[in-house]
Design an enzyme around this catalytic site. Structure first.
Site, short mmCIF file in Angstrom:
data_model
loop_
_atom_site.label_atom_id
_atom_site.label_comp_id
_atom_site.label_asym_id
_atom_site.label_seq_id
_atom_site.Cartn_x
_atom_site.Cartn_y
_atom_site.Cartn_z
N PHE A 133 -2.65 -2.25 4.01
CA PHE A 133 -2.41 -2.00 5.43
C PHE A 133 -3.71 -1.60 6.09
O PHE A 133 -4.38 -0.67 5.64
CB PHE A 133 -1.36 -0.90 5.63
CG PHE A 133 -0.93 -0.78 7.07
CD1 PHE A 133 0.12 -1.54 7.58
CD2 PHE A 133 -1.61 0.07 7.95
CE1 PHE A 133 0.49 -1.46 8.92
CE2 PHE A 133 -1.25 0.16 9.29
CZ PHE A 133 -0.20 -0.60 9.78
N ASP A 218 -11.29 1.04 2.85
CA ASP A 218 -10.51 1.61 3.94
C ASP A 218 -9.96 2.94 3.43
O ASP A 218 -9.02 2.99 2.65
CB ASP A 218 -9.37 0.64 4.32
CG ASP A 218 -8.45 1.20 5.40
OD1 ASP A 218 -8.42 2.44 5.58
OD2 ASP A 218 -7.73 0.41 6.02
N LYS A 247 -7.32 8.89 11.06
CA LYS A 247 -6.27 9.86 10.75
C LYS A 247 -6.73 11.33 10.75
O LYS A 247 -6.78 11.95 11.80
CB LYS A 247 -5.62 9.49 9.42
CG LYS A 247 -4.74 8.22 9.55
CD LYS A 247 -3.83 8.07 8.38
CE LYS A 247 -2.96 6.82 8.42
NZ LYS A 247 -1.79 6.93 9.28
C1 LIG Z 1 -5.13 2.57 5.19
C2 LIG Z 1 -4.91 2.43 6.67
N1 LIG Z 1 -5.75 1.69 7.40
C3 LIG Z 1 -5.60 1.56 8.74
C4 LIG Z 1 -4.55 2.15 9.40
C5 LIG Z 1 -4.41 1.99 10.88
O1 LIG Z 1 -4.74 3.15 11.55
P1 LIG Z 1 -4.30 3.37 13.08
O2 LIG Z 1 -2.81 3.45 13.11
O3 LIG Z 1 -4.98 4.65 13.47
O4 LIG Z 1 -4.83 2.21 13.86
C6 LIG Z 1 -3.63 2.93 8.67
C7 LIG Z 1 -2.49 3.55 9.36
O5 LIG Z 1 -1.50 3.90 8.77
C8 LIG Z 1 -3.82 3.07 7.27
O6 LIG Z 1 -2.97 3.79 6.53
#
Ligand SMILES: Cc1ncc(COP(=O)(O)O)c(C=O)c1O
Length: 394
Positions: A133, A218, A247
């Protein structure tokens, strides 16, 4: 209020039938005055808990001093936060944005520009992992190799390839002369708390080095101490070329950050990329307080200890309810529990008993409490989960 919500908001979220109006530490209260233990942490965001006095103090002070000026100017808080992040990681430079998706968009743009400037003008493909994700913008949702998030948004941008998670051979087969970067979460969060084999991240590093491909971690969910180390990559003993954060970086004030080595970051020049809000005095002042507190109070170590206790308690629940719980896994305070019964029922049963939890993947209960959580809260959460599972299973 719920009627108005149904009427006036676009229905992108399946919301729980409560409104939270106040929080303190690991506890929150709803509009009816009911108290809950918050093991959602705002989806792995509120690492220092709710209403942390230092965070509140910084917000008050910075809001009353200077909120926003734009990146036409030097911003002392932004520079200090970037310096701290670099001193505590592999990185040399940082670009600030406002969310995880934006941090990943930046990473993708940076990797493509870097790959092209290293010589091959058609080098632009990003390889990402099934079940991962990375966000909801068009590029990051395409990097998110889960078709359920793509449906209806076609045509999707080109230049993305998917391989199974935790499969080095698949990455090896997939890398070719058009590959710019490999993008991976060190532990898949939304995908179900999927932890790869110990050899996976070192294996990816080696493959990328051999082929001149960039490696992007990520760490939007796993970073900032959540897994028991400041960065999850420390468990694997390898570093990426680019890392993304969001986050927990400002405990709930929107922020994103893309970190990179000097060699990679230098392909960005004035005008290459930008953001109006990104790195403004308010968000970065809060980020600075959050990061300093996290380091000074050794919260990654605390996450390791509390996470171990939580997993121990949940394994005990599993041994008493083998018919309801398949597996308990996690690192630090990112914990998943695979259920045999529908996870939605367990989430509701927990909520009714005063515990807020998340889901992940197909049928996993996900726990991401604040890193300041104490033993008593962990014990209580495990007790509530046990009773909730008994009720959901009955
Ligand atoms: C691993 C990861 N990358 C990216 C995102 C996306 O972040 P945002 O919702 O702040 O755009 C999330 C959100 O849950 C995530 O868990």
């Amino acid at each position: 209020m719920i009627e108005w919500s149904d009427k006036h908001l676009m229905t992108t979220a399946k919301r729980y039938p409560i409104a939270l109006v106040r929080g303190e530490g690991a506890r929150v209260w709803d509009s009816e005055g009911k108290e809950y233990l918050d093991f959602t942490g705002g989806i792995a965001v509120t690492a220092l808990g709710h209403s942390h006095p230092k965070v509140v103090g910084t917000m008050r002070e910075q809001a009353a001093t200077l909120l926003h000026v734009s990146n036409l100017f030097h911003i002392p808080q932004q520079v200090q936060l970037a310096k701290l992040l670099c001193e505590h990681s592999f990185a040399d430079r940082v670009f600030f944005s406002n969310s995880g998706a934006e941090a990943n968009e930046t990473a993708i743009k940076l990797a493509r520009k870097c790959a092209k400037e290293r010589g091959a003008s058609d080098r632009g493909d990003i390889i990402s992992m099934r079940g991962g994700f990375h966000g909801r913008t068009l590029a990051t949702v395409t990097a998110t190799a889960q078709e359920k998030y793509h449906h209806g948004y076609e045509p999707l941008p080109g230049g993305f390839k998917y391989v199974p998670f935790n499969d080095l051979r698949a990455v090896e087969r997939s890398i070719d002369s058009r590959t710019a970067a490999v993008l991976v979460e060190p532990i898949q969060g939304e995908g179900g708390i999927n932890i790869p084999d110990d050899s996976y991240l070192p294996g990816l590093r080696k493959l990328c080095d051999e082929t001149g491909v960039l490696l992007i971690f990520d760490e939007i969910q796993t970073g900032m101490g959540r897994t028991g180390k400041l960065w999850c990559y420390e468990h694997a003993g390898v570093t990426p070329d680019i890392m993304t954060l969001a986050k927990a970086l400002a405990n709930g004030v929107p922020i994103g950050a893309t970190l990179a080595t000097e060699e990679v970051a230098q392909v960005f020049t004035p005008g290459s990329h930008g953001s109006t809000f990104g790195g403004n005095p308010f968000a970065t002042a809060v980020g600075l307080t959050v990061f300093t507190t996290l380091v000074e109070e050794r919260l990654p170590e605390r996450a390791e200890r509390m996470g171990r206790l939580l997993r121990e308690r949940l394994l005990a629940v599993r041994s008493r309810h083998p018919g309801a719980v398949k597996e308990v896994r996690g690192r630090g305070l990112l914990v998943g529990m695979d259920l045999t019964t529908p996870v939605g029922d367990a989430v509701s049963a927990c909520r009714e008993r005063g515990l807020l939890v998340l889901t992940a993947g197909d049928n996993t209960l996900r726990l991401a409490p604040p890193l300041i959580v104490d033993e008593a809260a962990v014990e209580r959460a495990a007790e509530i989960i046990e009773r909730a599972l008994g009720a959901a299973h009955a």
